[in-house]
Design a protein around this motif. Structure first.
Motif, mmCIF file in Angstrom:
data_model
loop_
_atom_site.group_PDB
_atom_site.id
_atom_site.type_symbol
_atom_site.label_atom_id
_atom_site.label_comp_id
_atom_site.label_asym_id
_atom_site.label_seq_id
_atom_site.Cartn_x
_atom_site.Cartn_y
_atom_site.Cartn_z
ATOM 1 N N ASP A 141 0.862 -1.175 0.000
ATOM 2 C CA ASP A 141 0.000 0.000 0.000
ATOM 3 C C ASP A 141 0.902 1.229 0.000
ATOM 4 O O ASP A 141 1.953 1.235 0.642
ATOM 5 N N SER B 65 1.544 3.780 1.684
ATOM 6 C CA SER B 65 1.198 4.306 3.003
ATOM 7 C C SER B 65 1.638 5.752 3.205
ATOM 8 O O SER B 65 1.005 6.497 3.958
ATOM 9 N N GLY C 257 -1.043 7.695 1.632
ATOM 10 C CA GLY C 257 -2.260 7.563 2.427
ATOM 11 C C GLY C 257 -2.230 8.396 3.689
ATOM 12 O O GLY C 257 -3.219 9.047 4.048
ATOM 13 N N ARG D 35 3.069 5.905 7.139
ATOM 14 C CA ARG D 35 1.867 6.694 7.429
ATOM 15 C C ARG D 35 2.204 7.854 8.355
ATOM 16 O O ARG D 35 1.678 8.957 8.194
ATOM 17 N N TYR E 282 -7.634 4.420 8.930
ATOM 18 C CA TYR E 282 -6.900 3.911 7.773
ATOM 19 C C TYR E 282 -7.198 2.423 7.630
ATOM 20 O O TYR E 282 -7.091 1.674 8.597
ATOM 21 N N ASP E 283 -7.575 1.995 6.453
ATOM 22 C CA ASP E 283 -7.841 0.595 6.038
ATOM 23 C C ASP E 283 -9.238 0.427 5.464
ATOM 24 O O ASP E 283 -9.450 -0.377 4.573
ATOM 25 N N ILE F 185 -9.084 6.000 5.194
ATOM 26 C CA ILE F 185 -8.363 5.777 3.944
ATOM 27 C C ILE F 185 -8.609 4.335 3.526
ATOM 28 O O ILE F 185 -8.314 3.405 4.276
ATOM 29 N N HIS F 186 -9.140 4.168 2.334
ATOM 30 C CA HIS F 186 -9.522 2.838 1.853
ATOM 31 C C HIS F 186 -8.332 2.088 1.280
ATOM 32 O O HIS F 186 -7.592 2.598 0.441
ATOM 33 N N GLN F 187 -8.139 0.861 1.768
ATOM 34 C CA GLN F 187 -7.222 -0.080 1.139
ATOM 35 C C GLN F 187 -8.058 -1.113 0.396
ATOM 36 O O GLN F 187 -8.977 -1.693 0.982
ATOM 37 N N THR G 247 -2.771 2.133 -4.757
ATOM 38 C CA THR G 247 -3.060 3.532 -4.433
ATOM 39 C C THR G 247 -4.269 3.631 -3.493
ATOM 40 O O THR G 247 -5.350 3.153 -3.825
ATOM 41 N N PRO G 248 -4.101 4.239 -2.313
ATOM 42 C CA PRO G 248 -5.222 4.394 -1.381
ATOM 43 C C PRO G 248 -6.168 5.503 -1.829
ATOM 44 O O PRO G 248 -5.800 6.373 -2.630
ATOM 45 N N THR G 249 -7.384 5.471 -1.316
ATOM 46 C CA THR G 249 -8.381 6.513 -1.616
ATOM 47 C C THR G 249 -9.053 6.958 -0.325
ATOM 48 O O THR G 249 -9.156 6.191 0.644
#
Length: 333
Positions: free
Chosen positions: A159, A161, A164, A195, A273-274, A289-291, A321-323
């Protein structure tokens, strides 16, 4: 116990014909198929997976090392991996390391003895090992998911991170917050470290200072988030908003605020986050933050299968890429 030879003798065909019927890998007339299937039923024959694996030099199994944790993130990753294995005709052998290096070594030895076709590694043990056990066996395809305790060559899926963490902090800044704290994960883990660096980068770019005591190192678990938020509430100037390094710690932070008679986001805004399955069902639903966990599982299995077929190809580093997922745990100041 009936063998393939018994089935062939009973049906009056060759053993290769029986094999073709069972594996459906060559044309066999309907009449012969019926004879073979009738023989299989009457003799109660069950194909030997061991015999087949010895013949084709594949067990059609994948091993996975994963840490035992209360964090739902790991269970959701395993779910995606298991589904992808099933869809591709593979079985998954899952080994929990219990956060212990000795058990991790034992589990790896077990997987190698089972002659798995490849291994996925997603552990959180604190030290890197040379994994001498691997040297006693033929080369094994390995894919490391985010971080591995082994100093071995293999494909890596990570990820992003750093991005993110920066995205999460920038969202809090864009909502008008300046006093932003970070509950970071264990800093010997690359994702947690990145992170935190993303948080620091966003704060620096916005010209915001990070007061002493606003960075707390925790453990990615519910209880860690709870204790960390309690510590932040004791700060002479408690933060207006908090970036939790994963959703499990954000859940713990929610509980600490609840027990202190405070609420999210009226008193303190929180971003996680996740994007674990629980996140949208929190009160209020958690901004995070979406994984892409299901995609991560699928990509890990596909990468491992490619490595099995192409053992000489160069190792790959794949970065997801996180969103940002906006919900209701962050207000606008």
């Amino acid at each position: 116990m009936a063998t393939m030879k018994d089935v062939a003798r009973f049906a009056g065909v060759s053993t290769s014909t029986v094999s073709h019927v069972i594996n459906n890998n060559r044309y066999v007339s309907d009449g012969v198929k019926k004879k073979v299937n009738d023989a299989i039923e009457q003799l109660n024959y069950a194909p030997s997976a061991l015999a087949r694996s010895l013949k084709i030099k594949q067990t059609k199994t994948i091993g996975m090392l994963v840490t035992t944790s209360n964090n739902p993130f790991y269970a959701e990753i395993v779910r995606g991996v298991e589904r992808s294995c099933y869809e591709r005709g593979y079985s998954l052998i899952l080994c929990n390391t219990e956060g212990d290096t000795k058990r991790m070594d034992y589990s790896m030895e077990t997987l190698l003895q089972k002659r798995v076709d490849g291994v996925l590694i997603m552990c959180t043990e604190n030290q890197h090992n040379s994994c001498d056990v691997l040297r006693r066996y033929p080369p094994l395809p390995v894919v490391m998911m985010d971080w591995s305790p082994f100093d071995i060559v293999g494909d890596v899926i990570q990820d992003n991170s750093l991005l993110g963490g920066e995205m999460a902090t920038n969202h809090l800044i864009s909502c008008g917050f300046k006093k932003i704290a970070c509950i970071a994960g264990p800093q010997d883990k690359t994702p947690a470290n990145h992170r935190l660096k993303g948080y620091r980068k966003a704060m620096a770019n916005a010209g915001l200072t990070i007061p002493d005591g606003y960075e707390i190192y925790s453990d990615f678990e519910f209880a860690g988030g709870f204790k960390s938020m309690q510590e932040l509430l004791q700060h002479p100037e408690p933060p207006e908003a908090v970036f939790a390094g994963n959703d499990a710690m954000a859940v713990g932070a929610y509980q600490a605020l609840y027990q202190a008679g405070l609420s999210v986001p009226d008193d303190i805004s929180i971003i996680g986050y996740d994007d674990i399955d629980l996140a949208p069902y929190m009160i209020p639903p958690l901004t995070t933050i979406h994984q892409p966990k299901d995609e991560l599982g699928k990509l890990a299995v596909d990468t491992l299968l490619y490595r099995m077929d192409n053992p000489e190809s160069d190792p790959k580093l794949l970065v997801l890429t996180p969103t940002l997922i906006e919900r209701s745990s962050v207000s606008r100041s």
